[in-house]
Design a protein around this motif. Structure first.
Motif, mmCIF file in Angstrom:
data_model
loop_
_atom_site.group_PDB
_atom_site.id
_atom_site.type_symbol
_atom_site.label_atom_id
_atom_site.label_comp_id
_atom_site.label_asym_id
_atom_site.label_seq_id
_atom_site.Cartn_x
_atom_site.Cartn_y
_atom_site.Cartn_z
ATOM 1 N N GLN A 158 0.815 -1.217 0.000
ATOM 2 C CA GLN A 158 0.000 0.000 0.000
ATOM 3 C C GLN A 158 0.851 1.270 0.000
ATOM 4 O O GLN A 158 0.525 2.258 0.650
ATOM 5 C CB GLN A 158 -0.958 -0.006 1.208
ATOM 6 C CG GLN A 158 -1.949 -1.151 1.176
ATOM 7 C CD GLN A 158 -2.951 -1.102 2.322
ATOM 8 O OE1 GLN A 158 -3.038 -0.129 3.048
ATOM 9 N NE2 GLN A 158 -3.727 -2.170 2.456
ATOM 10 N N ASN A 159 1.947 1.217 -0.712
ATOM 11 C CA ASN A 159 2.836 2.366 -0.844
ATOM 12 C C ASN A 159 3.479 2.299 -2.225
ATOM 13 O O ASN A 159 4.215 1.361 -2.524
ATOM 14 C CB ASN A 159 3.915 2.340 0.245
ATOM 15 C CG ASN A 159 4.821 3.560 0.198
ATOM 16 O OD1 ASN A 159 5.519 3.803 -0.781
ATOM 17 N ND2 ASN A 159 4.796 4.352 1.269
ATOM 18 N N ASN A 160 3.197 3.300 -3.065
ATOM 19 C CA ASN A 160 3.656 3.257 -4.445
ATOM 20 C C ASN A 160 5.172 3.189 -4.594
ATOM 21 O O ASN A 160 5.697 2.542 -5.501
ATOM 22 C CB ASN A 160 3.120 4.477 -5.208
ATOM 23 C CG ASN A 160 1.651 4.343 -5.546
ATOM 24 O OD1 ASN A 160 1.091 3.249 -5.487
ATOM 25 N ND2 ASN A 160 1.013 5.450 -5.896
ATOM 26 N N ARG A 161 5.899 3.879 -3.719
ATOM 27 C CA ARG A 161 7.348 3.880 -3.834
ATOM 28 C C ARG A 161 7.921 2.496 -3.518
ATOM 29 O O ARG A 161 8.836 2.024 -4.199
ATOM 30 C CB ARG A 161 7.959 4.923 -2.889
ATOM 31 C CG ARG A 161 7.537 6.346 -3.184
ATOM 32 C CD ARG A 161 7.993 6.807 -4.589
ATOM 33 N NE ARG A 161 7.451 8.134 -4.900
ATOM 34 C CZ ARG A 161 6.319 8.344 -5.555
ATOM 35 N NH1 ARG A 161 5.600 7.314 -5.974
ATOM 36 N NH2 ARG A 161 5.895 9.562 -5.791
ATOM 37 N N ALA A 199 2.792 8.541 -3.258
ATOM 38 C CA ALA A 199 3.050 7.252 -2.604
ATOM 39 C C ALA A 199 1.780 6.612 -2.042
ATOM 40 O O ALA A 199 1.624 5.383 -2.067
ATOM 41 C CB ALA A 199 4.074 7.435 -1.485
ATOM 42 N N GLU A 200 0.874 7.438 -1.531
ATOM 43 C CA GLU A 200 -0.324 6.889 -0.900
ATOM 44 C C GLU A 200 -1.448 6.568 -1.895
ATOM 45 O O GLU A 200 -2.434 5.920 -1.541
ATOM 46 C CB GLU A 200 -0.851 7.853 0.164
ATOM 47 C CG GLU A 200 -1.382 9.190 -0.372
ATOM 48 C CD GLU A 200 -0.286 10.204 -0.642
ATOM 49 O OE1 GLU A 200 -0.617 11.345 -1.017
ATOM 50 O OE2 GLU A 200 0.901 9.864 -0.475
ATOM 51 N N TYR A 222 -2.200 4.357 -4.009
ATOM 52 C CA TYR A 222 -1.918 3.035 -4.570
ATOM 53 C C TYR A 222 -3.089 2.464 -5.375
ATOM 54 O O TYR A 222 -2.878 1.692 -6.309
ATOM 55 C CB TYR A 222 -1.488 2.059 -3.465
ATOM 56 C CG TYR A 222 -2.510 1.802 -2.382
ATOM 57 C CD1 TYR A 222 -3.404 0.750 -2.489
ATOM 58 C CD2 TYR A 222 -2.558 2.611 -1.242
ATOM 59 C CE1 TYR A 222 -4.330 0.501 -1.497
ATOM 60 C CE2 TYR A 222 -3.486 2.380 -0.253
ATOM 61 C CZ TYR A 222 -4.380 1.321 -0.373
ATOM 62 O OH TYR A 222 -5.304 1.089 0.616
ATOM 63 N N THR A 275 -0.052 0.767 7.218
ATOM 64 C CA THR A 275 -0.583 2.115 7.455
ATOM 65 C C THR A 275 0.035 2.725 8.700
ATOM 66 O O THR A 275 0.566 2.051 9.561
ATOM 67 C CB THR A 275 -2.114 2.074 7.610
ATOM 68 O OG1 THR A 275 -2.438 1.184 8.703
ATOM 69 C CG2 THR A 275 -2.753 1.531 6.349
#
Length: 293
Positions: free
Chosen positions: A163-166, A226-227, A229, A293
């Motif tokens: 759940q974090n794009n990076r 980043a958030e 997703y 989270t």
């Protein structure tokens, strides 16, 4: 000038313009083709197109200039996707012209011969499929399809797990680069075991297509916050669909394959893997009790 009806004259003007445009397209592309045999075929077809244009000129009394935009467009396509794709795409448009020829035969007997010439054009082009890139279509499909199946599943699963794009992009790129080298080496060893004299080129086409696909699929996770997703996942699925759509359209035109069948087959496989990976990602996250989270 021979006379014909007003409706026929309008059709002739349009057809004459088309013949002139295609004459210049064939000539321009022929000048860039390395194969001597293919170059001769293209020049021959260009000359036939020019003779057709002169014939229509007897009825229209016009000497139109080529459509520079059209000539540039197909010349550009030939440089990017290869001359077989560009010319077949252009020739596919002549299916509509066949109907026009049929309606003109009663007024202009020469239209029947020109229709036969156009059919020969298509047959000649079918015999020209010896471009290097088309010889390695199997290698390109292997690289792209393997990347789609593996990375769609991996990125989809990581999206829900991390759940974090990076983090997803980092994991996806590391996996993708490693898989590229692995796939390239495997393709080389496979081709070498079959005594393929072009094993190096074969594995390079496989590896390059794999890496390009990985890069395109990772872009949403690099470009979006980043958030975000879920939007990144949606963008990933759209990207996968577009990759499958564009590549299969290219192959269907260049190799005369069934576009709908190949597109649906690859789309269903990649989509199924993505759905399964969603579930696996959620299950593993819940089982390990990980909360990002």
């Amino acid at each position: 000038m021979n006379e014909c009806s007003g409706a026929a004259l309008k059709t002739l003007i349009r057809m004459q313009q088309n013949e002139i445009d295609e004459y210049h397209i064939y000539q321009k592309i022929a000048a860039t083709v390395k194969s001597e045999e293919d170059r001769k075929i293209l020049i021959q077809i260009a000359q036939e197109e020019a003779s057709h244009g002169k014939l229509w000129g007897k009825y229209t009394g016009l000497q139109p200039k080529p459509n520079t935009g059209k000539v540039f467009w197909y010349s550009l396509l030939s440089k990017i996707f290869g001359y077989t794709f560009a010319l077949k795409l252009m020739e596919n448009g002549e299916d509509k012209a066949d109907k026009a020829y049929t309606s003109l035969i009663q007024e202009i007997p020469e239209a029947e011969k020109i229709a036969e010439d156009e059919e020969r054009h298509e047959q000649a082009l079918l015999a020209m499929l010896d471009e290097e890139r088309l010889q390695f279509v199997g290698s390109m499909v292997l690289g792209m399809n393997d990347a789609l199946v593996e990375l769609t599943g991996t990125l989809a699963g990581l999206t829900f797990a991390l759940q974090n794009n990076r983090l997803v992009a980092l994991s996806g790129l590391i996996t993708g680069v490693s898989a590229t080298f692995s796939m390239t080496a495997s393709a080389y060893l496979s081709a070498k075991s079959d005594n393929d004299p072009q094993a190096v080129k074969s594995c390079l086409y496989t590896g390059v297509m794999y890496m390009i696909t990985v890069a395109l699929m990772s872009l949403p996770y690099l470009l979006l916050p980043a958030e975000a997703y879920i939007p990144a996942l949606i963008a990933l699925l759209v990207t996968v669909t577009l990759i499958i759509l564009v590549f299969n359209y290219y192959i269907s035109v260049a190799k005369d394959y069934n576009f709908k069948q190949r597109f649906l087959e690859m789309f269903v496989i990649s989509g199924s893997v993505a759905v399964i990976s969603f579930l696996v990602g959620l299950a593993i996250k819940a089982w390990l009790g990980i909360d990002m989270t």
